[in-house]
Design a protein around this motif. Structure first.
Motif, mmCIF file in Angstrom:
data_model
loop_
_atom_site.group_PDB
_atom_site.id
_atom_site.type_symbol
_atom_site.label_atom_id
_atom_site.label_comp_id
_atom_site.label_asym_id
_atom_site.label_seq_id
_atom_site.Cartn_x
_atom_site.Cartn_y
_atom_site.Cartn_z
ATOM 1 N N LEU A 77 0.825 -1.207 0.000
ATOM 2 C CA LEU A 77 0.000 0.000 0.000
ATOM 3 C C LEU A 77 0.863 1.263 0.000
ATOM 4 N N GLY A 78 1.901 1.273 0.838
ATOM 5 C CA GLY A 78 2.751 2.452 0.928
ATOM 6 C C GLY A 78 3.454 2.762 -0.375
ATOM 7 N N ALA A 79 4.029 1.737 -0.997
ATOM 8 C CA ALA A 79 4.705 1.956 -2.277
ATOM 9 C C ALA A 79 3.713 2.379 -3.349
ATOM 10 N N GLY A 80 2.516 1.770 -3.349
ATOM 11 C CA GLY A 80 1.503 2.138 -4.343
ATOM 12 C C GLY A 80 1.072 3.590 -4.223
ATOM 13 N N ILE A 81 0.831 4.053 -2.984
ATOM 14 C CA ILE A 81 0.436 5.450 -2.780
ATOM 15 C C ILE A 81 1.555 6.394 -3.220
ATOM 16 N N CYS A 82 2.787 6.059 -2.865
ATOM 17 C CA CYS A 82 3.906 6.910 -3.272
ATOM 18 C C CYS A 82 4.057 6.948 -4.788
ATOM 19 N N PHE A 83 3.858 5.800 -5.443
ATOM 20 C CA PHE A 83 3.952 5.774 -6.896
ATOM 21 C C PHE A 83 2.887 6.673 -7.535
ATOM 22 N N LEU A 84 1.682 6.664 -6.984
ATOM 23 C CA LEU A 84 0.611 7.466 -7.558
ATOM 24 C C LEU A 84 0.942 8.948 -7.562
ATOM 25 N N PHE A 85 1.699 9.380 -6.564
ATOM 26 C CA PHE A 85 1.990 10.804 -6.440
ATOM 27 C C PHE A 85 3.443 11.139 -6.754
ATOM 28 N N SER A 86 4.189 10.195 -7.318
ATOM 29 C CA SER A 86 5.599 10.443 -7.613
ATOM 30 C C SER A 86 5.783 11.609 -8.578
ATOM 31 N N GLY A 87 4.904 11.708 -9.566
ATOM 32 C CA GLY A 87 5.027 12.800 -10.526
ATOM 33 C C GLY A 87 4.970 14.155 -9.862
ATOM 34 N N GLN A 88 3.984 14.343 -8.999
ATOM 35 C CA GLN A 88 3.854 15.620 -8.314
ATOM 36 C C GLN A 88 5.014 15.846 -7.343
ATOM 37 N N LEU A 89 5.427 14.778 -6.657
ATOM 38 C CA LEU A 89 6.518 14.917 -5.702
ATOM 39 C C LEU A 89 7.831 15.251 -6.404
ATOM 40 N N ALA A 90 8.067 14.628 -7.557
ATOM 41 C CA ALA A 90 9.295 14.904 -8.297
ATOM 42 C C ALA A 90 9.358 16.355 -8.749
ATOM 43 N N LYS A 91 8.208 16.946 -9.060
ATOM 44 C CA LYS A 91 8.185 18.340 -9.512
ATOM 45 C C LYS A 91 8.572 19.309 -8.406
ATOM 46 N N LEU A 92 8.490 18.851 -7.139
ATOM 47 C CA LEU A 92 8.896 19.719 -6.041
ATOM 48 C C LEU A 92 10.356 20.137 -6.168
ATOM 49 N N ALA A 93 11.172 19.278 -6.802
ATOM 50 C CA ALA A 93 12.596 19.580 -6.926
ATOM 51 C C ALA A 93 12.865 20.744 -7.864
ATOM 52 N N THR A 94 11.882 21.133 -8.675
ATOM 53 C CA THR A 94 12.079 22.245 -9.601
ATOM 54 C C THR A 94 11.477 23.546 -9.072
ATOM 55 N N LEU A 95 10.910 23.518 -7.872
ATOM 56 C CA LEU A 95 10.326 24.733 -7.304
ATOM 57 C C LEU A 95 11.409 25.717 -6.900
ATOM 58 N N ARG A 96 11.071 26.994 -6.898
ATOM 59 C CA ARG A 96 12.002 28.023 -6.460
ATOM 60 C C ARG A 96 12.354 27.819 -4.990
ATOM 61 N N TYR A 97 13.582 28.142 -4.643
ATOM 62 C CA TYR A 97 14.032 27.908 -3.271
ATOM 63 C C TYR A 97 13.246 28.728 -2.265
ATOM 64 N N THR A 98 12.698 29.863 -2.688
ATOM 65 C CA THR A 98 11.935 30.688 -1.753
ATOM 66 C C THR A 98 10.605 30.042 -1.366
ATOM 67 N N LEU A 99 10.143 29.076 -2.143
ATOM 68 C CA LEU A 99 8.921 28.356 -1.792
ATOM 69 C C LEU A 99 9.204 27.183 -0.863
ATOM 70 N N ILE A 100 10.426 26.677 -0.922
ATOM 71 C CA ILE A 100 10.772 25.468 -0.179
ATOM 72 C C ILE A 100 11.446 25.783 1.149
ATOM 73 N N LEU A 101 12.445 26.641 1.104
ATOM 74 C CA LEU A 101 13.320 26.820 2.253
ATOM 75 C C LEU A 101 12.595 27.252 3.526
ATOM 76 N N PRO A 102 11.725 28.270 3.506
ATOM 77 C CA PRO A 102 11.105 28.679 4.779
ATOM 78 C C PRO A 102 10.245 27.593 5.409
ATOM 79 N N ILE A 103 9.550 26.802 4.575
ATOM 80 C CA ILE A 103 8.718 25.722 5.102
ATOM 81 C C ILE A 103 9.583 24.659 5.769
ATOM 82 N N VAL A 104 10.622 24.209 5.055
ATOM 83 C CA VAL A 104 11.473 23.143 5.580
ATOM 84 C C VAL A 104 12.211 23.614 6.830
#
Length: 680
Positions: free
Chosen positions: A373-400
């Protein structure tokens, strides 16, 4: 019960697949995935949160909920490790090395898919091993005593230390320094306060989470702020191609996946080692056995990602072996799981392998189904999760950064956690900039308490004879050979010992050598203070301190004498040694580097000051908006929306679910009426 094991296993599977139990298992999986993504939280806290809810559940349902949550944190903690270079949990530290490098090359989708597939296969393989070995593991585990555990701990340190790039002695010195740090606090045997500096916070030692986040998370955020770019500025793979390639990578390297899955299960079955060690052991095994690993590991080799991900999901099944069979928890998480046994009126031991064997098999099925189940759920959203790596640093850094602060604070919920985070952030960032591998320090800290405990028990119970036990002799011999191997390889490369000595030259010093001197001075002070304690409180500190002094001293001398020595023969190439850490970023001129470093430090410091003045939630809200507006000129609507969503999410998680007692604020003391605002 006169029924074949196969029939019992089938009956247990049907029991777990009942709609209500499957729903509870799925709920545990979703919670585990969410907790794995958040750095510093992990499955330990999740088990503690879910344990009270098992009072009204039957045993099969209760363990389905708990194991469903625990089994998948090793799958989802891959996400922040790959996309942001921030390990979501201790078992994802080695994943950062090649996974983050792949994301920076635009291969985030491929890395995520490879990790999910390896985690799935490793988890299923671990569950299968548990099913096959539970009836026969009792005689073997009973033979493992404190001397063997001590030898295994030393082996774990030696493996990572000797794989620390081209400076194995430096790696061993860092591992020794980590062991020294683990001894801070109250000596368990004599009650002596060791290096506490008069601080009550240090009486129980420095917590693990602030150290892990400081060494690995904050330095990556600092470099992201200095570089001022997305993690991956472009994508070489589209999402579909990346996912397909990642799955193929894992299936192609199936033998590596199974080997590392076996390592995870074996390490899990040894009480006390746990997830903080298994990923490095698997990574070290892959580096020693995979062709060409020394040239490519740490630079984005998918095999360096597959190895630890295969191991960290199989450890749950392995750690259940001593927990079920002997009532000895294989990890801290399994210690909490023992509470569930007591709640359900179950007694770990022979009954779990005879009378209650169906419940035991239901646990195995819960682990297997949770991994699917865990791998299946992650696979379903891998596309969206992978796109996080292309976000501007100003969107990521303060949250993290806000999440890192929260993850560090929840360890002991004391301001000392934040001070520890700051200290180890500076240490980790300095080590990264100077090219010092951080994993040996982390592993030394994790295993330090175990090494001292097992050493004390072994010496008291067996004297010097513990060194003569067959398993100890074998393990220590392998450890020594591992430490000597880099020296032999360097001697061979140089054409013999005589030619290697000819490469020495007049001393050549660099500013970076001052870091050696600083560590040596710190350890010398610690050893001087330890000499005033009575035995046995000072035994381990002095022994480990001597090991550090010898290895660090030789390493420093080797460095300053080797620079400017005889060059390699024409056409000769020096063997590339893996740097077991995240590689530094592209060069930035020194003035820009210093200015941006100062700006990041100012933002970080202002956030911490804000928390002390007005509380975590108001500070997070203001900090996110201010950072996005000032650093990235982000639109007001986007800044406010992101800050609002994050604040609401953290309020629900921290105040309504986790019930974190936030520290008192200056504003709350001045105007008590404002304490109705959460975290003020």
């Amino acid at each position: 019960m006169d029924v074949s094991l196969l029939g019992v296993a089938g009956s247990a599977m049907l029991s777990v697949l009942e709609p209500y139990r499957l729903m509870m298992l799925s709920a545990g999986v979703l919670m585990g995935l969410a907790l794995g993504i958040i750095p510093g939280i992990g499955g330990l806290l999740g088990l503690a949160l879910l344990l009270p809810f098992t009072f009204t559940l039957d045993p099969v349902t209760a363990f389905a909920l708990l194991l469903g949550m625990k089994s998948v944190t090793g799958t989802s903690d891959t996400i922040p490790a790959i996309l942001f270079g921030v390990p979501g949990g201790s078992s994802a530290q080695a994943t950062v090395l090649d996974g983050y490098a792949m994301a920076k090359k635009g291969e985030a989708g491929r890395a995520l898919a490879a990790a999910y597939t390896a985690s799935l296969i490793g988890g299923l393989f671990g569950a299968a091993l548990l099913a096959a070995l539970i009836p026969v593991m009792r005689p073997l585990v009973l033979q493992i005593g404190s001397p063997e555990l001590l030898a295994l701990s030393i082996f774990g340190v030696s493996m990572v230390a000797t794989l620390s790039g081209s400076a194995p002695l430096r790696g061993l010195a860092l591992a020794s320094f980590g062991v020294m740090l683990s001894m801070i606090g109250t000596d368990p045997q004599t009650g002596t306060l060791r290096w506490t500096m008069g601080q009550l916070y240090l009486w129980e030692g420095v917590p693990l989470v602030p150290i892990a986040l400081g060494l690995f998370a904050v330095p990556e955020l600092a470099d992201l702020a200095i570089r001022r770019a997305a993690i991956a500025s472009h994508s070489r793979f589209n999402v579909r191609e990346g996912m397909g390639a990642g799955v193929r990578d894992a299936l192609t390297n199936w033998w590596l996946v199974l080997r590392c899955g076996g390592i995870g299960a074996a390490v899990g079955a040894i009480p006390g080692l746990g997830a903080s060690v298994v990923d490095w052991l698997a990574y070290g095994h892959a580096m020693q056995t995979v062709k060409g690993a020394r040239e490519t590991f740490g630079k984005g080799d998918v095999r360096g990602l597959i190895a630890p991900e295969s191991a960290n999901n199989s450890i749950t099944a392995g750690s259940l072996i001593p927990t079920i069979a002997f009532g000895v928890p294989g990890s801290a998480s399994m210690a909490i799981l023992l509470g569930a046994f007591l709640i359900q009126g179950l007694i770990p031991g022979p009954e779990m392998l005879t009378t209650n064997i169906e419940i035991t098999f239901s646990m195995i099925w819960s682990i297997a189904i949770a991994n699917i189940l865990g791998a299946g759920i992650c696979f379903l959203f891998s596309g969206q999760l992978a796109k996080l790596a292309t976000l501007r640093y100003t969107l990521i850094l303060p949250i993290v950064l806000c999440v890192v602060f929260m993850g560090a604070y929840q360890e002991t919920r004391d301001w000392g956690d934040i001070y520890a985070l700051l200290v180890f952030s500076v240490l980790g960032w300095t080590m990264k900039r100077l090219g010092w591998a951080r994993p040996p320090l982390m592993l030394g800290f994790v295993l330090g308490a175990l090494i001292e405990r097992y050493m004390s028990i072994s010496v008291v119970r067996y004297g010097a004879d513990w060194l003569l036990r067959p398993a100890v002799v074998v393990i220590l011999t392998v450890s020594v050979l591992g430490m000597v191997r880099p020296f032999l390889r360097e001697t061979k490369r140089s054409g013999g010992l005589k030619r290697m000595l000819l490469e020495f030259h007049r001393p050549t010093f660099k500013v970076a050598d001052l870091f050696y001197v600083l560590l040596i001075v710190v350890v010398a002070i610690m050893m001087f203070q330890a000499s005033g304690w009575r035995a046995p409180a000072n035994t381990a500190p002095i022994i480990v301190g001597c090991v550090f002094m010898i290895t660090a001293g030789i390493s420093l001398v080797y460095q300053v004498l080797r620079r400017g020595g005889v060059s390699l023969r024409e056409g000769e190439q020096r063997e590339s040694a893996v740097h077991m850490d995240i590689s530094g970023d592209e060069a930035i001129d020194i003035r820009t580097f210093l200015v941006r470093s100062g700006i990041f430090l100012a933002w970080f410091g202002s956030f911490i000051v804000g928390v002390s003045l007005i509380g975590f939630l108001p500070s997070s809200f203001v900090f996110i908006i201010a950072y996005m507006r000032v650093e990235g000129r982000e639109p007001w609507w986007l800044s406010v929306t992101q800050a609002t969503c994050f604040t609401i999410f953290i309020h629900v998680l921290a105040d309504r679910i986790m019930h974190i007692p936030w520290p008192a604020t200056v504003l709350g003391k001045l105007i008590p009426a404002l304490t109705i605002i959460p975290t003020v």
